[in-house]
Motif scaffolding. Sequence first.
Motif, short mmCIF file in Angstrom:
data_model
loop_
_atom_site.label_atom_id
_atom_site.label_comp_id
_atom_site.label_asym_id
_atom_site.label_seq_id
_atom_site.Cartn_x
_atom_site.Cartn_y
_atom_site.Cartn_z
N LEU A 17 15.86 -8.67 -7.13
CA LEU A 17 16.03 -7.66 -8.17
C LEU A 17 15.99 -8.43 -9.48
CD1 LEU A 17 17.05 -4.77 -9.11
CD2 LEU A 17 19.24 -5.89 -9.29
N HIS A 18 15.16 -7.96 -10.38
CA HIS A 18 15.08 -8.63 -11.67
C HIS A 18 15.93 -7.87 -12.67
CE1 HIS A 18 12.63 -9.19 -15.50
NE2 HIS A 18 13.62 -10.03 -15.48
N LEU A 19 16.86 -8.56 -13.27
CA LEU A 19 17.79 -7.90 -14.18
C LEU A 19 17.80 -8.62 -15.52
CD1 LEU A 19 20.00 -5.78 -14.55
CD2 LEU A 19 21.62 -7.46 -13.74
N ASN A 20 17.53 -7.85 -16.56
CA ASN A 20 17.56 -8.41 -17.91
C ASN A 20 18.90 -8.05 -18.52
OD1 ASN A 20 17.41 -8.64 -20.69
ND2 ASN A 20 15.25 -8.12 -20.76
N ILE A 29 9.03 -11.99 -18.67
CA ILE A 29 7.60 -12.00 -18.50
C ILE A 29 7.19 -13.15 -17.57
CG2 ILE A 29 5.43 -12.35 -19.73
CD1 ILE A 29 6.77 -9.63 -20.13
N VAL A 32 7.84 -12.13 -14.06
CA VAL A 32 6.78 -11.24 -13.57
C VAL A 32 5.49 -12.03 -13.35
CG1 VAL A 32 5.47 -9.15 -14.03
CG2 VAL A 32 7.83 -9.27 -14.72
N LEU A 35 4.88 -13.46 -10.10
CA LEU A 35 4.47 -12.56 -9.01
C LEU A 35 2.97 -12.35 -8.99
CD1 LEU A 35 7.15 -9.82 -9.65
CD2 LEU A 35 7.13 -11.35 -7.71
N ALA A 50 13.24 -2.56 -6.75
CA ALA A 50 13.64 -1.80 -7.93
C ALA A 50 15.13 -1.52 -7.97
CB ALA A 50 12.86 -0.50 -7.97
N ARG A 71 27.87 -3.28 -16.62
CA ARG A 71 26.74 -2.91 -15.75
C ARG A 71 26.37 -4.06 -14.84
NH1 ARG A 71 27.81 -0.55 -20.48
NH2 ARG A 71 27.25 1.63 -20.46
N ARG A 74 28.71 -4.05 -12.08
CA ARG A 74 28.46 -2.93 -11.17
C ARG A 74 27.24 -3.21 -10.30
NH1 ARG A 74 27.00 2.63 -13.44
NH2 ARG A 74 28.35 2.07 -15.15
#
Lengths: 141, 400
Positions: A17-20, A29, A32, A35, A50, A71, A74
Amino acid sequence: MLTKLTHWSRLKSPWILHLNTGACNACDIEVVAALTPRFDVERFGILLKATPRHADVIVCTGPATRQMKDRLIRIYEQTPDPKFVIAVGACAMSGCVYRGAYNVIGGIDQVIPVDVYVPGCPVRPDAVIDGVVKLLNKLKG
Amino acid sequence: MKFQIPIGPQHPALKEPISLRMTVEGEIIRDADLRLGYNHRGLEKLAEQKTWIQNIYLTERICGICSHSHTTCYVQGVEKLMEIEPPKRGQYIRYLVSELERIHSHLLWLGVAGHEAGFDSFFMYTWRDREIVMDILEIISGNRVHYGINTIGGVRRDLDEQQVKHILDSLAILRQRSEYYQHLGTNEPSFVARLAGVGYLSREDAIALCAVGPTVRASGVPMDVRKDDPYGIYDEVPFEVCTAETCDVLGRTVVRIKELFQCYNIIEYLLKNLPTGPVAVRAPRRAKPNEVVSRYEAPRGENIHYIKSNGTDKPERLKVRAPTLGNYAATIKMLKNGFIADVPLIFAAIDPCICCAERAVALVDARSGQEKIISMNALKQLSRQVAAGNARKREAEWPL
Ligand code: SF4
């Protein structure tokens, strides 16, 4: 037998999971870019997911901002066990240039536990791959 | 039956943390609201504690995609404050990197648009070709994303013959590929069907809501700072402002593809006419008390930096207006009366760069169309407010 199977599948298909959490986008970037065809991390079975509920590994970029802190916690709690966190970039490690800004807490490790740190500003996609492979080796051992 | 759907801050459709509240009626969006601040780091305040030179590296890290735009905008302003003029060769290299950055940004965007439209092979193609530009940038500056090439009074690295040749060779490949994308982007029936008519923004609305960059150009308004208020060397370089008349996401795609070709032309012109001489002049450490506004056409639109000096080696105030902020109001307009399934596409079409836009926290009120700027001091209070809003949303009733 079953534990062996889960261990094997965990090694062969770590979903990320990519979290900014407040990054400047460059690290995102590059994650990504890792990938896409030139670097292609999918050959390690890595898939970008996602939702945190499907992910094994949280790839965090950016310093933890105050707004994102809750967040972040969480999302970490929503990820099923066993979970791993990779801090990508100087920001996620320590805060980089934003260290000392009033809205930045510091590195990701101020908020959630981190397993692998990948340095660079921004990190090169090769470095991201190296970080993931190091994590996989850690799992093997 | 109306109900609200929150999207974000972490959501598959959004690469960066932002939160959208949408009031929907069935599939149709009746109202939209943006919640920002997840990426706010307090950068403008931080800039006041750093010297002029240190701030170049700070402004570079405002955003990772248009990093050169922010430094150039900042450096242009500081050069005006210090009353120095960078040498011609330095300027040519500076704007050469600008145009390369525009190529990388537009290719990136094309990929994202393809991805959002469900055309993933297009995404992979464009990102593969984007690596060519990244290689050029790495050769020029030594890094893939944060180039660190600007300095006050010029640039830090020079170009040699071999590099020039390499760039020209790579451009030929890129040009060929872009022709293919142009063909694909405008002729592939399923792609066109997905993009055409989505996110309509009329010419009048685009002007009234102060949209910038490819968003406004796709609504038929030829607005480009490089032409309207030429900075640096843009008054000597021949190029055209690309527009489209369709006012939708397809138009925005076409504008960006056309701009790619303009970029190739500009780069070729710059390299063929590269003057000789030094690349930088020495800059003083302090700037006289003064203030300046610097404008720059970033890949996403007009970027504005306001800089105030007070005679020391640090700025007294740095204000950044990133292009994405200018486009938010227009986005709300585009989202209204659209379908939920179009949200990622419409949102991606302005090429949002959230980390750019998160300066002062601005809330766009969709109902009155008013923009409320909340002072930095009220930020903590604001985050509590937003968090409280989230708590309520979690218990929101679902119609099922
Ligand atoms: S480490 Fe550098 S490139 Fe990465 S998010 Fe932070 S400032 Fe941006």
